[in-house]
Write an enzyme that holds these catalytic residues in place. Structure first.
Site, short mmCIF file in Angstrom:
data_model
loop_
_atom_site.label_atom_id
_atom_site.label_comp_id
_atom_site.label_asym_id
_atom_site.label_seq_id
_atom_site.Cartn_x
_atom_site.Cartn_y
_atom_site.Cartn_z
N HIS A 152 0.86 -1.19 0.00
CA HIS A 152 0.00 0.00 0.00
C HIS A 152 0.89 1.24 0.00
CE1 HIS A 152 -3.85 2.07 1.05
NE2 HIS A 152 -3.01 2.97 1.56
N HIS B 104 -2.14 5.87 14.77
CA HIS B 104 -3.49 5.70 14.24
C HIS B 104 -3.45 4.72 13.08
CE1 HIS B 104 -1.59 9.02 12.03
NE2 HIS B 104 -2.38 8.73 11.00
N TYR C 282 -15.48 6.09 4.40
CA TYR C 282 -14.03 6.00 4.24
C TYR C 282 -13.61 4.56 4.50
CZ TYR C 282 -9.06 6.85 5.16
OH TYR C 282 -7.70 6.81 5.15
N GLU D 139 -2.39 15.21 10.83
CA GLU D 139 -3.39 14.87 9.82
C GLU D 139 -4.79 15.20 10.32
OE1 GLU D 139 -2.87 10.76 8.87
OE2 GLU D 139 -0.70 10.93 8.60
N HIS E 231 0.36 3.75 11.62
CA HIS E 231 1.57 4.56 11.57
C HIS E 231 1.53 5.73 12.55
CE1 HIS E 231 -1.07 6.84 8.91
NE2 HIS E 231 -0.20 7.84 8.87
N HIS F 256 -5.29 13.42 13.85
CA HIS F 256 -4.21 12.58 14.37
C HIS F 256 -2.95 13.44 14.34
CE1 HIS F 256 -6.93 9.33 12.48
NE2 HIS F 256 -7.22 9.46 13.77
#
Length: 483
Positions: A304, A388, A364, A355, A349, A382
Site C-alpha cells: 500500500h 493511528h 471511508y 493529519e 503509523h 491525528h
C-alpha cells in the site's frame, strides 16, 4: 469517474488552467496596451495592483495582478472592530495565538457538525484547530463553516490573514469575487487568496456546510510529479478561474467591507461597491476545482503506497526542508485496489506530520461508518506522532479477505489537511461544539486482538541471555566457511 455528477448546473464562464498568467475583460478594450499604469486608463478607470507576494519574489513564484476598476479599494472609512456578539461577527475570534490552541497528543474524532440556519457566511466560521500566527505569516487555521442564510446585500468579506481553501460538503455557495463569479458545489474546492473581497450567496436558500484551511504562509501549488511523469493527479487544465464581471453601484449607496485581520474582525463603510473591477490581468486570482477530475495513481503489484500520491495541492514549508509542507490537501477518491498479498487499507503509523481528515460523502475505507463512526460532515485529527490506522473491524476484515481487484470509495470522498506543524485545537473544537467522540480510541483501537503466535521451535531469548541451540555449532562453522 471523469467528473462529478452535480445536482446544480454551473452556468458561469471560466478561464481554464492552474496558475500562470491570465487576463480577462468584461468590456473589450479595458486593459491598456503594453503599459500597466498609463497616465489615463481606458474608460476613466483606476488601476490598482494586488500583490500576493513580495515585488522581488522569484519570477516563477511571483503572484501579482493589475485591476482596472471604477474606484480603488483604498476609498473607504476607517475600519472598526466588530464584536463577536454581532450577527456578522466571528463566532470564534483568535485574539491570542500563543495560548489559544490546545496541543494534545490524543487522537480526536468529531461527529458531523450541525448546520446553522440562522447565520450567514462570516458568523458561520468556526475555528477548530490550527498552528502558528497570522500576524507573523506562519502556520494555518482549520475552520468549519455552516451557514443558513446569504450574506446581507451590499457586504463583502476578505481575510488579510491568509488564503482560504474551501471544501464544500453540503449546499452550494454562489461566490462573487472582485475577479468575477464562481459556483462552489459539494465535491468541489475553491481557493480565495489573501486580501480578495467576496460575497457569499446560498443557492435557493439551501443551507451550506464544509471545511476551510486558511494558509497563513505562502500559496498553494501543484505537487511535483517526479517519476509519475507529466500527467496525473490534479491536472492543471481542470482548474477554473472566474472571468471579469462587475457591478456599477457608486451613487447614493453604502457598502460594508468586513476584513479578518490578525484573527479578529473589522468593518468599514464605503460609498461604492468593491465589485467594480472591469478588467484584470496577472498571476494572483481565485480558482476552483472539481475533485471528481482527480486522476489517482497507485500500486499495481504489492504494498500500500503512501497517501502522498493523492495530493491535490501543496504549500511548501521551505524552512522544514525539501518535500515538507506547511499544508498538503490530500483526497481519497473512488479508485481500484489491485495489489496482491497486501493489507490494502492504510497501515498503522505514527507521522511527524499532523493529519486533519474530513468526509464529504460516503464511507471511508479505513474506518467504520454510522453513529459513533467517521461520518460525512465529521472530522478527525491525528496529531504529530500520535498512532493511528484502521479500526479493529477494518483490520480483521482486510487481513483475512480475498484480494481480487476491487473498486473502493464508490460514491465517497474523504480528504486530509496534512501539516508539518503540531496542530492544536481551540476551545470551540474541543468543548463548545460538543461533537468530540469521547470513545474514539476505545471504539477504534483498544479492541484490537493479539494474533501473535510463537513458533513451536522457538523459545525466545531475553536481553543479555546467550542463545543455546542444537544447531549453533554447525551454523557457526558454516558462517566461517562462507568467510
Amino acid at each position: 469517474m471523469p467528473v462529478t455528477q452535480f445536482a446544480v448546473t454551473d452556468t458561469y464562464e471560466y478561464l481554464n488552467g492552474f496558475g500562470g498568467y491570465k487576463e480577462s475583460e468584461a468590456i473589450e478594450g479595458t486593459l491598456p496596451l503594453a503599459a500597466n499604469s498609463p497616465q489615463k486608463c481606458p474608460y476613466g478607470l483606476y488601476n490598482e495592483k494586488l500583490s500576493g507576494t513580495a515585488f522581488t519574489a522569484p519570477r516563477d513564484e511571483n503572484q501579482q495582478t493589475w485591476l482596472y476598476r471604477i474606484l480603488p479599494s483604498a476609498s473607504h472609512q476607517n475600519f472598526e472592530p466588530v464584536s463577536a456578539s454581532s450577527s456578522q461577527g466571528l463566532a470564534t475570534p483568535t485574539p491570542s495565538f500563543g495560548t489559544h490552541f490546545n496541543a494534545i497528543p490524543n487522537q480526536l474524532r468529531w461527529d458531523p457538525f450541525d448546520l446553522d440556519k440562522e447565520v450567514s457566511w462570516i458568523h458561520s466560521l468556526h475555528l477548530v484547530a490550527g498552528a502558528g500566527d497570522p500576524t507573523m505569516k506562519q502556520g494555518l487555521g482549520i475552520y468549519i463553516y455552516a451557514c443558513g442564510t446569504s450574506m446581507p446585500e451590499k457586504t463583502a468579506f476578505y481575510s488579510a490573514d491568509g488564503d482560504f481553501l474551501i471544501v464544500a460538503q453540503h449546499g452550494v455557495l454562489d461566490i462573487r469575487t472582485e475577479f468575477g463569479k464562481l459556483l462552489l458545489r459539494p465535491n468541489e474546492i475553491c481557493v480565495i487568496p489573501r486580501g480578495i473581497r467576496y460575497h457569499v450567496t446560498l443557492h435557493n436558500n439551501e443551507p451550506a456546510r464544509g471545511y476551510i484551511l486558511e494558509l497563513y504562509q505562502g500559496h498553494f501549488k501543484l505537487p511535483e510529479l517526479g517519476p509519475i511523469g507529466s500527467n496525473g493527479l490534479a491536472n492543471a487544465r481542470d482548474f477554473q478561474t472566474p472571468v471579469a464581471d462587475f457591478i456599477e453601484d457608486y451613487e447614493n449607496t453604502q457598502w460594508t467591507v468586513y476584513g479578518k485581520f490578525g484573527g479578529n474582525l473589522f468593518s468599514a463603510k464605503q460609498s461604492h461597491t468593491p465589485f467594480d473591477v472591469v478588467g484584470w490581468h496577472g498571476t494572483y486570482f481565485p480558482y476552483k476545482y472539481d475533485l471528481g477530475r482527480f486522476s489517482p495513481v497507485g500500486s499495481i503489484c504489492y504494498d500500500h503506497p503512501d497517501p502522498s500520491i493523492f495530493t491535490v495541492l501543496t504549500a511548501p514549508s521551505h524552512p522544514h526542508g525539501a518535500g515538507t509542507a506547511v499544508a498538503d490537501f490530500v483526497i481519497f477518491p473512488p479508485r481500484w485496489l489491485v495489489a496482491e498479498n497486501t493489507f490494502r487499507p492504510p497501515w498503522y503509523h505514527r507521522n511527524t506530520m499532523s493529519e486533519f481528515m474530513g468526509l464529504i460523502m460516503g464511507n471511508y475505507d479505513a474506518k467504520g461508518a454510522g453513529k459513533g463512526g467517521f461520518q460525512p460532515a465529521g472530522a478527525s485529527l491525528h496529531n504529530t506522532m500520535s498512532g493511528h490506522g484502521p479500526d479493529m473491524q477494518t483490520f480483521e476484515k482486510a487481513s483475512t479477505m480475498d484480494l481480487p481487484p476491487t473498486k473502493v470509495g464508490e460514491g465517497s470522498m474523504a480528504f486530509m489537511f496534512e501539516s508539518c506543524l503540531m496542530v492544536g485545537v481551540t476551545e470551540w473544537g474541543l468543548k463548545t461544539c460538543q461533537k468530540v467522540q469521547e470513545s474514539y480510541n476505545a471504539h477504534s483501537w483498544e479492541p484490537l486482538k493479539v494474533h501473535f503466535k510463537r513458533p513451536e521451535s522457538s523459545r525466545g531469548v531475553s536481553n543479555g541471555e546467550k542463545k543455546h541451540a542444537v544447531g549453533d555449532a554447525k551454523d557457526a562453522s558454516s558462517v566461517h566457511a562462507l568467510r
